[in-house]
Enzyme design. Structure first.
Site, PDB file in Angstrom:
ATOM      1  N   ASN A  10      63.099 -21.325  13.919  1.00  0.00           N
ATOM      2  CA  ASN A  10      62.136 -20.364  14.475  1.00  0.00           C
ATOM      3  C   ASN A  10      62.936 -19.121  14.856  1.00  0.00           C
ATOM      4  OD1 ASN A  10      60.275 -18.891  15.904  1.00  0.00           O
ATOM      5  ND2 ASN A  10      60.234 -20.253  17.695  1.00  0.00           N
ATOM      6  N   TRP A  11      62.832 -18.112  13.991  1.00  0.00           N
ATOM      7  CA  TRP A  11      63.649 -16.915  14.214  1.00  0.00           C
ATOM      8  C   TRP A  11      63.148 -16.082  15.393  1.00  0.00           C
ATOM      9  CZ3 TRP A  11      64.723 -14.441   8.679  1.00  0.00           C
ATOM     10  CH2 TRP A  11      65.471 -15.346   7.925  1.00  0.00           C
ATOM     11  N   LYS A  12      61.942 -16.364  15.863  1.00  0.00           N
ATOM     12  CA  LYS A  12      61.318 -15.537  16.914  1.00  0.00           C
ATOM     13  C   LYS A  12      61.344 -14.063  16.453  1.00  0.00           C
ATOM     14  CE  LYS A  12      62.825 -18.893  20.278  1.00  0.00           C
ATOM     15  NZ  LYS A  12      62.809 -19.273  21.665  1.00  0.00           N
ATOM     16  N   HIS A  94      53.295 -22.115  20.356  1.00  0.00           N
ATOM     17  CA  HIS A  94      54.641 -22.055  20.939  1.00  0.00           C
ATOM     18  C   HIS A  94      54.499 -21.672  22.416  1.00  0.00           C
ATOM     19  CE1 HIS A  94      58.743 -20.823  21.798  1.00  0.00           C
ATOM     20  NE2 HIS A  94      59.106 -21.521  20.739  1.00  0.00           N
ATOM     21  N   GLU A  96      56.079 -19.748  24.234  1.00  0.00           N
ATOM     22  CA  GLU A  96      56.160 -18.312  24.529  1.00  0.00           C
ATOM     23  C   GLU A  96      54.801 -17.650  24.319  1.00  0.00           C
ATOM     24  OE1 GLU A  96      59.529 -17.506  22.001  1.00  0.00           O
ATOM     25  OE2 GLU A  96      60.821 -18.581  23.407  1.00  0.00           O
ATOM     26  N   GLU A 165      58.364 -29.548  22.706  1.00  0.00           N
ATOM     27  CA  GLU A 165      59.332 -28.569  23.186  1.00  0.00           C
ATOM     28  C   GLU A 165      59.188 -28.412  24.695  1.00  0.00           C
ATOM     29  OE1 GLU A 165      60.747 -25.789  19.862  1.00  0.00           O
ATOM     30  OE2 GLU A 165      59.048 -24.841  20.818  1.00  0.00           O
ATOM     31  N   GLY A 171      65.741 -22.144  24.996  1.00  0.00           N
ATOM     32  CA  GLY A 171      66.588 -20.969  25.197  1.00  0.00           C
ATOM     33  C   GLY A 171      67.408 -21.011  26.474  1.00  0.00           C
ATOM     34  N   SER A 210      66.925 -26.011  22.801  1.00  0.00           N
ATOM     35  CA  SER A 210      68.394 -25.943  22.832  1.00  0.00           C
ATOM     36  C   SER A 210      69.063 -26.995  21.951  1.00  0.00           C
ATOM     37  CB  SER A 210      68.901 -26.027  24.280  1.00  0.00           C
ATOM     38  OG  SER A 210      68.422 -24.921  25.028  1.00  0.00           O
ATOM     39  N   GLY A 231      65.460 -22.744  17.734  1.00  0.00           N
ATOM     40  CA  GLY A 231      65.358 -21.315  18.028  1.00  0.00           C
ATOM     41  C   GLY A 231      66.701 -20.628  17.840  1.00  0.00           C
ATOM     42  N   GLY A 232      67.412 -20.413  18.942  1.00  0.00           N
ATOM     43  CA  GLY A 232      68.648 -19.639  18.923  1.00  0.00           C
ATOM     44  C   GLY A 232      69.629 -20.051  17.836  1.00  0.00           C
TER      45      GLY A 232
HETATM   46  C1  PEP Z   1      62.106 -22.548  20.164  1.00  0.00           C
HETATM   47  O1  PEP Z   1      61.913 -21.405  20.490  1.00  0.00           O
HETATM   48  O2  PEP Z   1      61.250 -23.129  19.495  1.00  0.00           O
HETATM   49  C2  PEP Z   1      63.350 -23.196  20.588  1.00  0.00           C
HETATM   50  C3  PEP Z   1      63.430 -24.489  20.504  1.00  0.00           C
HETATM   51  O3  PEP Z   1      64.351 -22.370  21.035  1.00  0.00           O
HETATM   52  P1  PEP Z   1      65.872 -22.786  21.371  1.00  0.00           P
HETATM   53  O4  PEP Z   1      66.357 -23.688  20.280  1.00  0.00           O
HETATM   54  O5  PEP Z   1      66.616 -21.488  21.419  1.00  0.00           O
HETATM   55  O6  PEP Z   1      65.847 -23.492  22.705  1.00  0.00           O
END
Ligand code: PEP
Length: 248
Positions: A10-12, A94, A96, A165, A171, A210, A231-232
């Protein structure tokens, strides 16, 4: 039951044309993988990503889609538009978007329904906040979020991908322990089984929060964890590739 795992980046709201080319090239060079792999990229990059990945088995998707078919919905992108040029997945719900765009459980369910109706597989995100976990509400929260989707999709509920999640792990560098994640995944699977019968054993429930190269293998070894939503760590080819290699 052995399910083929799925790792989704997930590049956001990250990326640029040159950065995307480098990242996708790094993933393509490292494949093929033992699990399914996909990237969910910002809308403007979908078409170019599709072209770059066209002759590979890396899949691609969006990070949202509208619950509406078409019409006066400025800024929205419909599932039909996504489907028209080959989009495989749409992340919906998501945390966010639930938090920053006040998306309700019902809106998330309606988005999942709109995606499925156009042949786009929704990756439905559920998860509790830190306050909800500390108040002992994790189970009630994730079940309520998933119940809205199951109720709205009815007999099609078995067609979705679920992503657990925990909001406190996204994050933040905090990861749910493999045992914490597994226990939520097991209850989500039980809820899916109640709705979709034995088919629930074939459904994918991803973990997100994470996930990094050093914790992916232990998380993915849990019986009800079928891969990850990343994500990251999906923004750096070496990290994402290492996580994909932990999948099976
Ligand atoms: C996400 O945004 O779906 C996510 C899991 O982010 P991260 O891996 O950065 O915690």
């Amino acid at each position: 039951m052995s399910r083929r795992q799925l790792v989704v980046g997930n590049w956001k709201m990250h990326g640029s044309r040159p950065a995307n080319a480098t990242l996708l090239d790094g993933i393509l060079q490292a494949g093929p993988f033992a699990c399914d792999v996909a990237v969910c990229v910002p809308f403007p990059f979908l078409s170019e990503t599709a072209a770059t990945l066209a002759s590979s088995d890396i899949r691609w998707g969006s990070q949202d889609c509208s619950a509406q078919e078409q019409g006066a919905y400025t800024g929205e992108v419909s599932a039909a538009m996504l489907h028209e040029f080959g989009c495989r997945y749409a992340i919906v719900g998501h945390s966010e978007r639930r938090a920053m765009h006040a998306e309700s459980d019902q809106l998330v369910a309606d988005k999942a329904k709109a995606a499925l109706a156009r042949g786009v597989t929704p990756i439905v995100c559920v998860g509790e906040t830190r306050a909800q976990r500390e108040a002992g509400e994790t189970e009630a929260v994730v079940k309520r979020q998933l119940a809205a989707v199951i109720h709205t999709l009815a007999h099609c509920a078995g067609e979705i991908v679920v992503a657990y999640e925990p909001v406190w792990a996204i994050g933040t560098g905090l990861t749910a322990s493999p045992e914490q994640a597994q226990s939520v995944h097991a209850l989500l699977r039980a809820q899916l089984r109640a709705a979709s019968g034995a088919h629930a054993d074939e459904m994918k429930i991803l973990y997100g929060g994470s996930v990094k190269p050093d914790n992916a293998a232990t998380l993915f070894a849990q019986p009800d964890i079928d891969g990850g939503l990343i994500g990251g760590a999906s923004l750096k080819a070496a990290d994402f590739v290492a996580i994909c290699r932990a999948g099976h």
